[in-house]
Scaffold this motif. Structure first.
Motif, mmCIF file in Angstrom:
data_model
loop_
_atom_site.group_PDB
_atom_site.id
_atom_site.type_symbol
_atom_site.label_atom_id
_atom_site.label_comp_id
_atom_site.label_asym_id
_atom_site.label_seq_id
_atom_site.Cartn_x
_atom_site.Cartn_y
_atom_site.Cartn_z
ATOM 1 N N GLY A 112 5.473 -4.834 -8.952
ATOM 2 C CA GLY A 112 4.031 -5.013 -8.832
ATOM 3 C C GLY A 112 3.626 -5.803 -7.600
ATOM 4 N N ARG A 159 1.337 8.772 -2.921
ATOM 5 C CA ARG A 159 2.111 9.866 -3.523
ATOM 6 C C ARG A 159 3.250 10.232 -2.571
ATOM 7 N NH1 ARG A 159 -3.268 11.527 -3.845
ATOM 8 N NH2 ARG A 159 -4.182 11.458 -5.949
ATOM 9 N N ILE A 170 0.831 -1.205 0.000
ATOM 10 C CA ILE A 170 0.000 0.000 0.000
ATOM 11 C C ILE A 170 0.864 1.253 0.000
ATOM 12 C CG2 ILE A 170 -1.798 1.269 1.224
ATOM 13 C CD1 ILE A 170 -2.675 -1.441 2.448
ATOM 14 N N LEU A 194 -6.697 -1.462 -5.576
ATOM 15 C CA LEU A 194 -6.922 -0.066 -5.937
ATOM 16 C C LEU A 194 -8.406 0.213 -6.129
ATOM 17 C CD1 LEU A 194 -4.100 0.186 -8.628
ATOM 18 C CD2 LEU A 194 -3.943 0.887 -6.228
ATOM 19 N N ASP A 201 -7.624 4.500 -9.064
ATOM 20 C CA ASP A 201 -6.261 3.973 -8.920
ATOM 21 C C ASP A 201 -5.598 4.403 -7.616
ATOM 22 O OD1 ASP A 201 -6.220 2.441 -11.224
ATOM 23 O OD2 ASP A 201 -5.415 4.059 -12.474
ATOM 24 N N GLN A 202 -6.416 4.629 -6.594
ATOM 25 C CA GLN A 202 -5.883 4.955 -5.273
ATOM 26 C C GLN A 202 -5.847 3.690 -4.416
ATOM 27 O OE1 GLN A 202 -4.686 8.131 -4.553
ATOM 28 N NE2 GLN A 202 -5.057 8.214 -6.752
ATOM 29 N N PRO A 203 -4.800 3.507 -3.607
ATOM 30 C CA PRO A 203 -4.687 2.289 -2.789
ATOM 31 C C PRO A 203 -5.715 2.273 -1.669
ATOM 32 C CG PRO A 203 -2.954 3.842 -2.221
ATOM 33 C CD PRO A 203 -3.668 4.425 -3.407
ATOM 34 N N ARG A 224 7.044 -0.991 -6.669
ATOM 35 C CA ARG A 224 6.314 -0.414 -7.807
ATOM 36 C C ARG A 224 6.766 -1.040 -9.115
ATOM 37 N NH1 ARG A 224 6.758 4.223 -4.523
ATOM 38 N NH2 ARG A 224 8.751 4.805 -5.452
ATOM 39 N N ARG A 270 2.110 2.700 -3.249
ATOM 40 C CA ARG A 270 1.183 3.380 -4.153
ATOM 41 C C ARG A 270 0.798 4.769 -3.670
ATOM 42 N NH1 ARG A 270 -0.596 0.361 -8.622
ATOM 43 N NH2 ARG A 270 -1.405 2.429 -9.116
ATOM 44 N N CYS A 305 -1.264 -4.706 -3.857
ATOM 45 C CA CYS A 305 -2.195 -3.641 -3.510
ATOM 46 C C CYS A 305 -3.529 -3.791 -4.245
ATOM 47 C CB CYS A 305 -1.569 -2.286 -3.850
ATOM 48 S SG CYS A 305 -2.438 -0.882 -3.128
#
Length: 262
Positions: free
Chosen positions: A189, A152, A147, A209, A213-215, A186, A150, A207
């Motif tokens: 994957g 920012r 998590i 999403l 595309d937010q975890p 990342r 993913r 993860c």
């Protein structure tokens, strides 16, 4: 001019005003909410907690409040208990395919919260038990790191403003090390926890999403080192990814109460 209400209930009115503020601004600090409502910050905080409980708000990594799943335009994750219920059958199937214990995990602050777990029905000599209901340091677990990878950069920095909490195991001990690990996650994957949370155990996580595309969660398994050679890890990660995508598809097919309100 707002219409006159015959029997006003101040707390209800303030909660509804906060919902409108969140809908229009997208993000609120407690101090901003208190100022807008003309109430004490402690009162605004209690109202926000109630909105979180009902899905209208969520607290993000910056410790401010944003629109919850009940206000977002795209289909989003339901609360933890509903997400666990939605994902449970997928976990059962994943455990059957892997022959190992598997978990659904969500990030709560810097902790990895184990929402659900399905234990393997195979009679292994070394058996991993369910951790459902437990929490562990996110940066020392496969699910937590899946998590974190993913998030920012600004969200990650806000989550650890003073660096990583002190640990006494083989997990990352500084932000530089963690960031390098997250870059690898990342790229691959999937994440790997090499005896960082428990000796003799390899953790692998992928993860989950939302529609933006937010975890929102991760699926993970813990496999005793003696039956998890390095060559097996990509195959396990493939099965975890299959399950993560299946859970995401189930989120998209949720009924309309998990879509925009108003």
């Amino acid at each position: 001019m707002e219409p006159t209400v015959a029997y006003p209930i101040e707390s209800v009115g303030n909660a509804l005003r906060l919902i409108h503020l969140l809908r229009d601004s997208g993000e609120l600090r407690v101090t901003d909410a208190a100022r807008a409502l003309g109430v004490a910050p402690s009162t605004a905080h209690r109202l926000m907690v109630m909105l979180v409980h009902h899905g209208f708000a969520e607290q993000n990594a910056r410790r401010t409040y944003q629109r919850g799943w009940a206000l977002r335009g795209a289909v989003a994750a339901p609360p933890g208990n509903e997400l666990a219920a939605l994902a449970h059958d997928h976990l059962v199937e994943l455990s059957r395919r892997l022959g190992e214990t598997v978990h659904l995990v969500r990030l709560q602050g810097t902790a990895a919260m184990f929402l659900d777990g399905v234990e393997s029905v195979r009679r292994h000599q070394v058996h991993v038990t369910s951790r459902a209901g437990m929490s562990m340091l996110a940066h020392c677990t496969a699910a937590g790191k899946a998590i974190l990878a993913r998030l920012r950069p600004t969200e990650l920095a806000a989550l650890y403003p003073r660096g990583l909490p002190l640990t006494y195991g083989p997990g990352p001990c500084d932000m530089g090390t963690l960031k390098r690990q997250l870059a690898v996650i990342r790229r691959n994957g999937y994440s790997v926890n090499d005896e960082e949370s428990e000796r003799g155990l390899i953790g692998i996580g992928v993860c989950v999403l939302d529609a933006d595309d937010q975890p929102i969660a991760a699926v993970a398994t813990g496999i005793p080192l003696l039956r998890c050679p390095d060559a097996l890890i990509p195959d396990v990660a493939f099965e975890l990814a299959r399950t993560a995508r299946a859970i995401e598809a189930s989120l998209v097919s949720l009924p309309t109460q998990h879509q925009t309100v108003g």
